[in-house]
Design a protein around this motif. Structure first.
Motif, PDB file in Angstrom:
ATOM      1  N   LYS A   8       0.845  -1.196   0.000  1.00  0.00           N
ATOM      2  CA  LYS A   8       0.000   0.000   0.000  1.00  0.00           C
ATOM      3  C   LYS A   8       0.880   1.246   0.000  1.00  0.00           C
ATOM      4  O   LYS A   8       1.908   1.288   0.659  1.00  0.00           O
ATOM      5  CB  LYS A   8      -0.908   0.029   1.240  1.00  0.00           C
TER       6      LYS A   8
ATOM      7  N   GLU B   2       1.344   5.302   0.829  1.00  0.00           N
ATOM      8  CA  GLU B   2       0.829   6.257   1.808  1.00  0.00           C
ATOM      9  C   GLU B   2      -0.117   7.227   1.124  1.00  0.00           C
ATOM     10  O   GLU B   2       0.024   7.528  -0.060  1.00  0.00           O
ATOM     11  CB  GLU B   2       1.981   7.046   2.436  1.00  0.00           C
ATOM     12  N   LYS B   3      -1.057   7.748   1.884  1.00  0.00           N
ATOM     13  CA  LYS B   3      -2.015   8.708   1.344  1.00  0.00           C
ATOM     14  C   LYS B   3      -1.254   9.947   0.869  1.00  0.00           C
ATOM     15  O   LYS B   3      -0.375  10.458   1.557  1.00  0.00           O
ATOM     16  CB  LYS B   3      -3.036   9.100   2.418  1.00  0.00           C
ATOM     17  N   GLY B   4      -1.592  10.411  -0.320  1.00  0.00           N
ATOM     18  CA  GLY B   4      -0.957  11.606  -0.876  1.00  0.00           C
ATOM     19  C   GLY B   4       0.258  11.307  -1.735  1.00  0.00           C
ATOM     20  O   GLY B   4       0.876  12.221  -2.282  1.00  0.00           O
ATOM     21  N   THR B   5       0.629  10.044  -1.886  1.00  0.00           N
ATOM     22  CA  THR B   5       1.819   9.684  -2.663  1.00  0.00           C
ATOM     23  C   THR B   5       1.690  10.125  -4.112  1.00  0.00           C
ATOM     24  O   THR B   5       2.613  10.734  -4.660  1.00  0.00           O
ATOM     25  CB  THR B   5       2.067   8.161  -2.595  1.00  0.00           C
TER      26      THR B   5
ATOM     27  N   LYS C  80      -0.209  12.440  -5.412  1.00  0.00           N
ATOM     28  CA  LYS C  80      -0.195  13.905  -5.457  1.00  0.00           C
ATOM     29  C   LYS C  80       1.240  14.414  -5.348  1.00  0.00           C
ATOM     30  O   LYS C  80       1.647  15.311  -6.092  1.00  0.00           O
ATOM     31  CB  LYS C  80      -1.049  14.469  -4.325  1.00  0.00           C
ATOM     32  N   ASN C  81       2.013  13.830  -4.445  1.00  0.00           N
ATOM     33  CA  ASN C  81       3.397  14.254  -4.274  1.00  0.00           C
ATOM     34  C   ASN C  81       4.232  13.981  -5.515  1.00  0.00           C
ATOM     35  O   ASN C  81       5.066  14.799  -5.903  1.00  0.00           O
ATOM     36  CB  ASN C  81       4.018  13.565  -3.058  1.00  0.00           C
TER      37      ASN C  81
END
Length: 73
Positions: A56, A58-61, A63-64
């Protein structure tokens, strides 16, 4: 071609004779569609199983990564 037979109620057989439909062709098309649907569903289940085994993020990966790529240009 192969021959496949099945049983239906007498009333249905009588009703089938009353309409001008090529039942062999209609049934063949129906079976082909069901087989395609089954194969698609099986493929999706296999893809889901493969994806569930991936690590999995991480949240925002995502976007980054997009921001990083834009900033590098």
């Amino acid at each position: 071609m192969e021959v496949v037979s099945f049983r239906i109620p007498k009333e249905l057989k009588r009703s089938m004779k009353e309409v001008d439909i090529n039942w062999s062709e209609e049934i063949r098309k129906f079976i082909e569609a069901k087989v395609r649907e089954y194969k698609r569903r099986k493929a999706l289940e296999e893809i889901d199983a493969m994806l569930s085994n991936l690590p999995k993020a991480e949240k925002g990966t995502a976007k980054n990564y997009v921001r990083e790529d834009r900033d590098s240009n």
